[in-house]
Design a protein around this motif. Structure first.
Motif, PDB file in Angstrom:
ATOM      1  N   ILE A  83       0.848  -1.185   0.000  1.00 50.76           N
ATOM      2  CA  ILE A  83       0.000   0.000   0.000  1.00 50.76           C
ATOM      3  C   ILE A  83       0.885   1.237   0.000  1.00 50.76           C
ATOM      4  O   ILE A  83       2.054   1.194   0.410  1.00 50.76           O
ATOM      5  CB  ILE A  83      -0.940   0.023   1.225  1.00 50.76           C
ATOM      6  N   THR A  84       0.352   2.317  -0.465  1.00 54.55           N
ATOM      7  CA  THR A  84       1.125   3.553  -0.563  1.00 54.55           C
ATOM      8  C   THR A  84       0.843   4.440   0.635  1.00 54.55           C
ATOM      9  O   THR A  84      -0.309   4.732   0.952  1.00 54.55           O
ATOM     10  CB  THR A  84       0.776   4.305  -1.859  1.00 54.55           C
ATOM     11  N   ASP A  85       1.912   4.832   1.323  1.00 53.40           N
ATOM     12  CA  ASP A  85       1.776   5.731   2.461  1.00 53.40           C
ATOM     13  C   ASP A  85       1.373   7.118   1.961  1.00 53.40           C
ATOM     14  O   ASP A  85       2.029   7.698   1.097  1.00 53.40           O
ATOM     15  CB  ASP A  85       3.102   5.812   3.223  1.00 53.40           C
ATOM     16  N   ARG A  86       0.286   7.661   2.520  1.00 51.58           N
ATOM     17  CA  ARG A  86      -0.231   8.939   2.032  1.00 51.58           C
ATOM     18  C   ARG A  86       0.721  10.096   2.308  1.00 51.58           C
ATOM     19  O   ARG A  86       0.781  11.058   1.540  1.00 51.58           O
ATOM     20  CB  ARG A  86      -1.579   9.230   2.690  1.00 51.58           C
ATOM     21  N   GLU A  87       1.477  10.019   3.399  1.00 50.85           N
ATOM     22  CA  GLU A  87       2.361  11.119   3.750  1.00 50.85           C
ATOM     23  C   GLU A  87       3.685  11.073   3.004  1.00 50.85           C
ATOM     24  O   GLU A  87       4.124  12.068   2.442  1.00 50.85           O
ATOM     25  CB  GLU A  87       2.613  11.111   5.261  1.00 50.85           C
ATOM     26  N   SER A  88       4.311   9.874   2.976  1.00 49.65           N
ATOM     27  CA  SER A  88       5.631   9.777   2.342  1.00 49.65           C
ATOM     28  C   SER A  88       5.555   9.398   0.873  1.00 49.65           C
ATOM     29  O   SER A  88       6.504   9.619   0.122  1.00 49.65           O
ATOM     30  CB  SER A  88       6.492   8.756   3.087  1.00 49.65           C
ATOM     31  N   GLY A  89       4.438   8.804   0.462  1.00 48.67           N
ATOM     32  CA  GLY A  89       4.316   8.343  -0.915  1.00 48.67           C
ATOM     33  C   GLY A  89       5.052   7.051  -1.189  1.00 48.67           C
ATOM     34  O   GLY A  89       5.078   6.565  -2.318  1.00 48.67           O
ATOM     35  N   GLN A  90       5.646   6.430  -0.160  1.00 50.96           N
ATOM     36  CA  GLN A  90       6.390   5.178  -0.338  1.00 50.96           C
ATOM     37  C   GLN A  90       5.448   3.982  -0.234  1.00 50.96           C
ATOM     38  O   GLN A  90       4.424   4.024   0.456  1.00 50.96           O
ATOM     39  CB  GLN A  90       7.497   5.076   0.707  1.00 50.96           C
ATOM     40  N   ASP A  91       5.865   2.905  -0.929  1.00 56.23           N
ATOM     41  CA  ASP A  91       5.107   1.660  -0.844  1.00 56.23           C
ATOM     42  C   ASP A  91       5.479   0.909   0.432  1.00 56.23           C
ATOM     43  O   ASP A  91       6.663   0.777   0.764  1.00 56.23           O
ATOM     44  CB  ASP A  91       5.404   0.773  -2.057  1.00 56.23           C
TER      45      ASP A  91
END
Length: 668
Positions: free
Chosen positions: A48-56
């Motif tokens: 899933i993609t972290d909304r804050e960092s944009g990392q998977d």
């Protein structure tokens, strides 16, 4: 070159699995610690993609055991693949801790390696689960092992792992997607040399890849890992299989292309390089794979279900556990379901009724109905264990309803109800104002008889047992009777009517009498109106009645179970030859507390009995209400109906025919 770091398998055990293990342990395994097969599943990993960092963020898929893991045909979730394993459950926590885990692990590793040598991939993901189920506290200690073979030298990645959408054509991704959704398979081959990519099982590799250039070959597996650069645990044994069975795949400098299938968007493709002949000697490589606990240590885990369970469910399972433990060593043939499904009607909610209800509930009986017309009085709670002081206040609660309510407080799983009604009694005329209500009471009593299997007669007068005795005989019910004296008691089971009897017909409560039931309550002193008994007598008699019923229900002939013969020279018959797994099924028990002695007796049915005689039963079946009215209101009615009056006349005539000799005349 980068050494490949594989994402270890993790486990997820659903609460339903532990409930299933509970039932398996109690009903099937008992004291056995044999291996039993279980089936789990795992799905493709995801991220899933972290909304804050944009990392998977990787979201690996766990090997899941559901409630149907012991089933031969478990329901595998959509897009998941099945995986088989072995469960070994230990009987004590000490045995669980002391188990030779190395030997167990090596035994399964050998099995997996032999399947590789035989050319099969069916056991590449096979797992081991050892458990200890603390059935009283609902705690489950467990440890998973996922054996995986170690490659020496280690497997290496020939470059970075790529997104499948970048490394493969859309047609290839679509072909794999469609094939796996049509038929779930943990391992597979992909051939891209033709316009339409093709899918095949791993076992067909020799012919499927024949003449196909390495760049058009893909070896794929359903990958439970969600990490971009760490393939999942199943790849380890797949590479061991390929290295042993097809070492030429790794002889090419380009390496082997591997597809880690997760989904169309997140799958990864990489090059794997490694030994081309490290495992071709046939010797099994070393293996690893015990699962670490949440603290990262090689140690078992513990699931505690008690805080999450419904207290009512806990109580129900605890009641069943105590009973089912009887079948482990002592009585494997015990039919507990036959007892628990028996519907019991208790006529009388006094001292006998309270103790009988507790005994039935302890045996697992789920349906108990009380009938009583009295209210709880201040003298009751100390002798009648279903009542409290509060039940006596404000005139007292109705006994039947109160007993049922308090029984459910003790065990919410019991279906307990109470009915306040008066039972008509011979010798007690029915007042004109009460005729209509009495008729309704009789109709309700008949309905209750129809809806129950066993009737307990637990009243405090002889005449109150008459109508239930007639009804029980007419309807072919099991009738259990208990009556108290000061330090003596009678417990008996009634015999059935002539048409239903098999073998000797046993008598009922009235078969030993040549006097019809009549008013025994009027003009009695206080000590005669109250049941004056030694305090422990009621519990002894009640327990005996319940145990007699349990033995009767375990007999193949049920209500027609033959009574044992009288003792010979003080020796009772062999209880193991009685036909019931619980021993003898006597007709009557006469208890003498002053002597601490119980005597089993057998009594035959009496043709002119006022309770079960043919004439009385036929009158009941013709018109039950007319019989009740006449028995209550007409003096001498039952004697005339049953034929007792003729018996009296015959007796008088026989006495009149006797020639009495005067002793003085004889001396002359």
């Amino acid at each position: 070159m980068t050494i490949i770091q594989f994402q270890p398998f993790s486990s997820l055990v659903e609460p339903a699995f532990w409930h299933a293990l509970n039932n398996m342990k109690i009903d099937v395994l008992k004291l056995s610690d044999d291996f039993i097969p279980v089936t789990g599943s795992y799905a493709p990993g995801r991220s899933i993609t972290d909304r804050e960092s944009g990392q998977d963020i990787a979201m690996p898929s766990a090997l899941t055991l559901a409630g149907d893991a012991f089933s031969e045909d478990p329901q595998i979730p959509k897009y998941a693949v099945p995986v088989t394993g072995l469960l070994k459950n230990y009987n004590t926590i000490e045995e669980f801790k002391a188990a030779d885990k190395t030997a167990l692990f090596n035994e399964l590793s050998d099995e997996i390696w032999k399947s590789i040598q035989a050319g099969s991939t069916a056991k590449l993901t096979k797992f081991l689960l050892i458990t200890f189920a603390d059935l009283k506290k609902y705690r489950y200690y467990y440890w998973f092992a996922f054996p995986a073979f170690v490659a020496k030298p280690a497997w290496e990645a020939g470059g970075d792992w790529q997104s499948a959408s970048e490394a493969l054509s859309p047609e290839t991704i679509s072909a794999v997607h469609d094939a796996l959704h049509t038929q779930a398979r943990p391992f597979f081959l992909v051939r891209t040399s033709s316009a339409t990519p093709e899918i095949a099982p791993i076992e067909e590799l020799q012919t499927f890849f024949e003449g196909v250039p390495p760049e058009h070959r893909l070896v794929g597996f359903v990958d439970p890992s969600g990490a971009p650069s760490n393939p999942g645990w199943p790849l380890r044994n797949l590479l061991a299989y390929l290295s042993h069975r097809h070492p030429s795949l790794f002889s090419d400098a380009a390496g082997l292309r591997v597809l880690c299938w997760r989904d169309a968007a997140r799958s990864r493709v990489g090059i794997v390089k490694g030994p081309s002949s490290a495992q071709d000697t046939g010797a099994r490589p070393s293996a690893v794979g015990w699962e670490k606990n949440p603290q990262g240590k090689l140690a078992p885990r513990m699931a505690d279900l008690a805080p999450t369970m419904d207290p009512k469910r806990l109580a129900e399972q605890a009641v069943d556990l105590n009973l089912k433990l009887m079948r482990w060593r002592i009585l494997p043939e015990l039919d507990l379901e036959r007892v628990s499904n028996t519907r019991c009607l208790l006529l009388g909610a006094g001292t006998l009724g309270c103790y009988v209800a507790r005994g039935l509930m302890a045996w697992g009986v789920r349906t108990i109905t009380f009938v009583d017309s009295a209210r709880v009085s201040f003298s009751n709670p100390v002798r009648q264990p279903l009542f409290t002081f509060e039940d006596c206040l404000d005139g007292g609660k109705p006994k039947a309803e109160c007993a049922a309510e308090n029984l459910k407080k003790i065990f919410p799983g019991v279906n307990a109800t109470g009915h306040s009604l008066s039972i008509p009694m011979p010798g007690h005329p029915i007042p004109p104002a009460s005729v209509e209500q009495t008729q309704k009471d009789v109709a309700l009593l008949e309905q209750l008889f129809d809806n129950h299997d066993v009737i307990f007669l637990l009243m405090d007068s002889r005449e109150s047992r008459w109508l239930p005795t007639v009804m029980g005989a007419a309807k072919g019910k099991i009738v259990m009777n208990a009556a108290l004296g000061f330090d003596t008691f009678l417990v008996m089971r009634h015999g059935v009517r002539k048409e239903l009897a098999k073998g000797d017909r046993l008598g009922c409560y009235y078969c030993n009498d040549i006097v019809a039931p009549a008013d025994s309550l009027t003009d009695r002193t206080l000590d005669q109106m109250c049941t004056v008994t030694r305090p422990g007598l009621a519990s002894i008699a009640s327990s005996s009645a319940v145990e007699l019923l349990a033995a009767l229900l375990q007999h193949p002939d049920g209500v027609n179970a033959p009574a044992p013969a009288p003792p010979k020279n003080g020796q009772l018959p062999d209880p193991h030859a009685s036909g019931s797994v619980l021993g003898l099924v006597p007709h009557q028990l006469r208890g003498y507390l002053a002597e601490f002695r119980t005597v089993p007796l057998k009594g035959a049915a009496f043709s002119r009995c006022t309770g079960c005689g043919d004439a009385v039963l036929e009158a009941y079946e013709r018109d039950a209400w007319a019989l009740v009215r006449s028995a209550c209101d007409e003096t001498g009615f039952l004697e005339k109906l049953s034929g007792l009056d003729e018996l009296y006349r015959e007796g008088e005539e026989a006495i009149g025919d006797v020639e009495w000799v005067d002793e003085e005349d004889d001396d002359m």
